[in-house]
Design a protein around this motif. Structure first.
Motif, mmCIF file in Angstrom:
data_model
loop_
_atom_site.group_PDB
_atom_site.id
_atom_site.type_symbol
_atom_site.label_atom_id
_atom_site.label_comp_id
_atom_site.label_asym_id
_atom_site.label_seq_id
_atom_site.Cartn_x
_atom_site.Cartn_y
_atom_site.Cartn_z
ATOM 1 N N SER A 178 0.857 -1.184 0.000
ATOM 2 C CA SER A 178 0.000 0.000 0.000
ATOM 3 C C SER A 178 0.890 1.230 0.000
ATOM 4 O O SER A 178 1.801 1.343 0.833
ATOM 5 C CB SER A 178 -0.891 0.006 1.240
ATOM 6 O OG SER A 178 -1.775 -1.093 1.225
ATOM 7 N N SER A 195 -3.367 4.992 -2.335
ATOM 8 C CA SER A 195 -4.318 5.887 -1.687
ATOM 9 C C SER A 195 -4.049 7.333 -2.091
ATOM 10 O O SER A 195 -2.899 7.719 -2.337
ATOM 11 C CB SER A 195 -4.239 5.731 -0.175
ATOM 12 O OG SER A 195 -2.928 6.013 0.275
ATOM 13 N N SER A 196 -5.102 8.113 -2.132
ATOM 14 C CA SER A 196 -4.972 9.517 -2.548
ATOM 15 C C SER A 196 -4.648 10.410 -1.371
ATOM 16 O O SER A 196 -4.695 9.983 -0.224
ATOM 17 C CB SER A 196 -6.278 9.972 -3.204
ATOM 18 O OG SER A 196 -7.351 9.807 -2.298
ATOM 19 N N GLN A 248 1.062 5.743 -1.070
ATOM 20 C CA GLN A 248 0.303 6.948 -1.374
ATOM 21 C C GLN A 248 0.517 7.335 -2.832
ATOM 22 O O GLN A 248 1.518 6.969 -3.456
ATOM 23 C CB GLN A 248 0.742 8.078 -0.451
ATOM 24 C CG GLN A 248 0.312 7.877 1.000
ATOM 25 C CD GLN A 248 0.470 9.126 1.829
ATOM 26 O OE1 GLN A 248 1.381 9.909 1.595
ATOM 27 N NE2 GLN A 248 -0.409 9.320 2.789
#
Length: 125
Positions: A11, A124-125, A13
């Motif tokens: 995961s 992820s934003s 960013q």
């Protein structure tokens, strides 16, 4: 028989980078053509990048300029360097291989016989 084992999913960013690897085990001679595919939740599996036995590469328009596919023949390992990741890149990523793939069909799922189990990439934003 051929076994493909993907590693490197994680995961990150948006804007970050990841490198996926795919170790080839078994009959190496059957994996002259290789590719990376991805499947987002609820969507069809799509081709991301491919490399042929001569090292020529193909990319999906959506990743051109951001992703780089490469192969280390000495280590029998395929890589996918992913830079400038976007939330739209979130998917399960799969490694694929076959003895022969017609060049203009290199990003087509049905072109490949051997598949790994996948590694999850979440951006992820």
């Amino acid at each position: 028989q051929v076994q493909l084992v993907e590693l490197g999913g994680n995961s990150v960013q948006a804007g970050g980078s990841l490198r996926l690897s795919c170790a080839v085990r078994g009959d190496i001679s059957s994996t002259l053509f290789m590719g990376w595919f991805r499947q987002a939740s609820g969507k069809e599996r799509e081709g991301v990048a491919a490399i042929d036995r001569l090292g020529r590469t193909d990319y999906a328009d959506s990743v051109q300029g951001r992703f780089t596919i490469s192969k280390d023949n000495a280590k029998n390992t395929l890589y996918l360097q992913m830079n400038s990741l976007e939330p739209e890149d979130t998917a399960m990523y799969y490694c694929a291989a076959d003895l022969w793939v017609t060049r203009h069909l290199s990003l087509l799922r049905s072109s490949y016989k051997f598949w790994g189990q996948g590694t999850q990439v979440t951006v992820s934003s």
